[in-house]
Design an enzyme around this catalytic site. Sequence first.
Site, PDB file in Angstrom:
ATOM      1  N   LYS A  22       0.837  -1.216   0.000  1.00 19.48           N
ATOM      2  CA  LYS A  22       0.000   0.000   0.000  1.00 19.48           C
ATOM      3  C   LYS A  22       0.867   1.259   0.000  1.00 19.48           C
ATOM      4  CE  LYS A  22      -2.562   0.877   3.885  1.00 19.48           C
ATOM      5  NZ  LYS A  22      -2.481   2.253   4.393  1.00 19.48           N
ATOM      6  N   ARG A  27       2.967   6.022  -3.264  1.00 14.43           N
ATOM      7  CA  ARG A  27       4.105   6.827  -3.731  1.00 14.43           C
ATOM      8  C   ARG A  27       4.281   6.691  -5.240  1.00 14.43           C
ATOM      9  NH1 ARG A  27       4.291   5.818   1.485  1.00 14.43           N
ATOM     10  NH2 ARG A  27       5.544   7.106   2.905  1.00 14.43           N
ATOM     11  N   ASP A 311       2.347  -0.685  12.006  1.00 16.17           N
ATOM     12  CA  ASP A 311       1.028  -1.144  11.537  1.00 16.17           C
ATOM     13  C   ASP A 311       0.744  -2.591  11.934  1.00 16.17           C
ATOM     14  OD1 ASP A 311       0.583   1.329  10.441  1.00 16.17           O
ATOM     15  OD2 ASP A 311       1.163   0.745   8.414  1.00 16.17           O
ATOM     16  N   LYS A 338      -3.945   6.435  14.838  1.00 16.39           N
ATOM     17  CA  LYS A 338      -4.118   5.696  13.580  1.00 16.39           C
ATOM     18  C   LYS A 338      -5.610   5.702  13.211  1.00 16.39           C
ATOM     19  CE  LYS A 338       0.197   4.840  13.069  1.00 16.39           C
ATOM     20  NZ  LYS A 338       0.952   5.481  11.993  1.00 16.39           N
TER      21      LYS A 338
HETATM   22  C1  S3P Z   1       2.664   5.091   6.188  1.00 18.68           C
HETATM   23  C2  S3P Z   1       3.311   5.427   7.330  1.00 18.68           C
HETATM   24  C3  S3P Z   1       2.855   5.054   8.671  1.00 18.68           C
HETATM   25  C4  S3P Z   1       1.847   3.922   8.624  1.00 18.68           C
HETATM   26  C5  S3P Z   1       0.823   4.121   7.572  1.00 18.68           C
HETATM   27  C6  S3P Z   1       1.459   4.249   6.202  1.00 18.68           C
HETATM   28  C7  S3P Z   1       3.184   5.555   4.897  1.00 18.68           C
HETATM   29  O1  S3P Z   1       2.248   6.172   9.285  1.00 18.68           O
HETATM   30  O2  S3P Z   1       1.234   3.774   9.881  1.00 18.68           O
HETATM   31  O3  S3P Z   1      -0.081   3.041   7.549  1.00 18.68           O
HETATM   32  O4  S3P Z   1       2.828   4.992   3.852  1.00 18.68           O
HETATM   33  O5  S3P Z   1       3.984   6.502   4.907  1.00 18.68           O
HETATM   34  P1  S3P Z   1       3.122   7.256  10.096  1.00 18.68           P
HETATM   35  O6  S3P Z   1       4.109   7.725   9.145  1.00 18.68           O
HETATM   36  O7  S3P Z   1       2.175   8.340  10.470  1.00 18.68           O
HETATM   37  O8  S3P Z   1       3.652   6.521  11.266  1.00 18.68           O
END
Ligand code: S3P
Length: 424
Positions: A22, A27, A311, A338
């Site tokens: 994901k 990105r 996660d 979250k």
């Molecule tokens: C993600 C970063 C994480 C993660 C999220 C996806 C990302 O969050 O928990 O599910 O794709 O950059 P944080 O950067 O806020 O910790």
Amino acid sequence: MKKIVSRNIEALKGTITIPSDKSISHRAVIFSSLAKGKSVIKNFSDGQDPHSSLEICKMLGIEAEFTEDKLIINSNGKLEKKHDIFDCGNSGTTMRLMAGILARQNFSSILTGDTSLSARPMKRIIEPLTLMGAKITSNDFKAPLKITGNKLHAIHYNSKIASAQVKSCILLAGLGVENEFTSITEPYISRNHTEIMLKNMGADINTDGTTVSIKKSNLIPIDITIPGDISSAAYFITAALIIPNSKIIIKNIGLNPTRTGILDIVKEMGGNIKILNKYETGGEPAGDISVEYSELKACKISGEVIPKLIDEIPIIAVLATQSDGDTVISGAQDLRNKESDRITTVVNGLKSLGADIEETTDGMIIHGKTELSGGCEIETCHDHRLAMSFFVAGLICKKEITINGFEWVNISFPNFEELFLKLF
Ligand code: S3P
């Protein structure tokens, strides 16, 4: 949608391929939109979250087309104001990354989200972007975010939290600042997919320990095959470890060391897990994993490993209920921000299933090993990772459980149950 889960399976056996990552999917589509020319993305995620990013890129004038297994993006390297309001759905990654890009456009835009996303903190990005000269108004530092595009200047930002979303937001804003480097330092390294992909696209981006810096660069298009998501693999890894006689192979998992905290923890707990066939795709390490049912012992989870498994904490909590001793998770206070407050929702959910688990301010303590009794209904709280974690817990509960709101799995993993059925 209600989902009834029960213990009537013998063991998990077989081989599955994990669907697309994901984080990398978000990105790939967002960065290709900034690159002049045609990008080819293979194995783009089916999850609703990356599709929120894709829809917004299309609303900003980017051409996107699915052909067979590929997503083709055509961009002239610039975003166009064709709409005012962009709905990020449930996706924090979409909102935080897009904010960094929209803050430096010559037009205004509004980022909105669903109930869960509208309750999540945005101060973490509004503060650094404002220091760079961005003009953002919000609902008490929450969405909707009204962004008036502006010329930004470079900053050095010391982030209090290790967050790839905050880091990426600042780097994407800095990508538009001429001559000067914008940099961010985090307390621990968070996932570095942004750095890897931008570097591969020709950006002037450098990493030095926990500091990353960037300056204005023209991106070149990418041709990328996205590996499978280790966060999705975590549910299968856990299920195989806790269901007696299980033995499975999971293929095509992204093994970026900033994401593999769960593998380190499982090894420490005594889990029988092996990495097979390592390879590289899009600058990211990947490979297959074999996992077998194992007798597990508790462990301490804190410090720099936390962002590497952030996660996975809901499913690690399920794993810990089946491990001997006290598993202590600390330094994970950002779990409260979250898709749900994952400290409270995980602890309450597992407690209702019969786990011996305590909430702390920055984590939880799980006393194992306990047989989960089940026999109850459980809520997903708008949170895909809770839906999948409770599904796995349901597979070992004495009495069947009903998961309310199971459709939230579609946020990251639409064929989650179908893949499980292959192993039953
Ligand atoms: C993600 C970063 C994480 C993660 C999220 C996806 C990302 O969050 O928990 O599910 O794709 O950059 P944080 O950067 O806020 O910790």
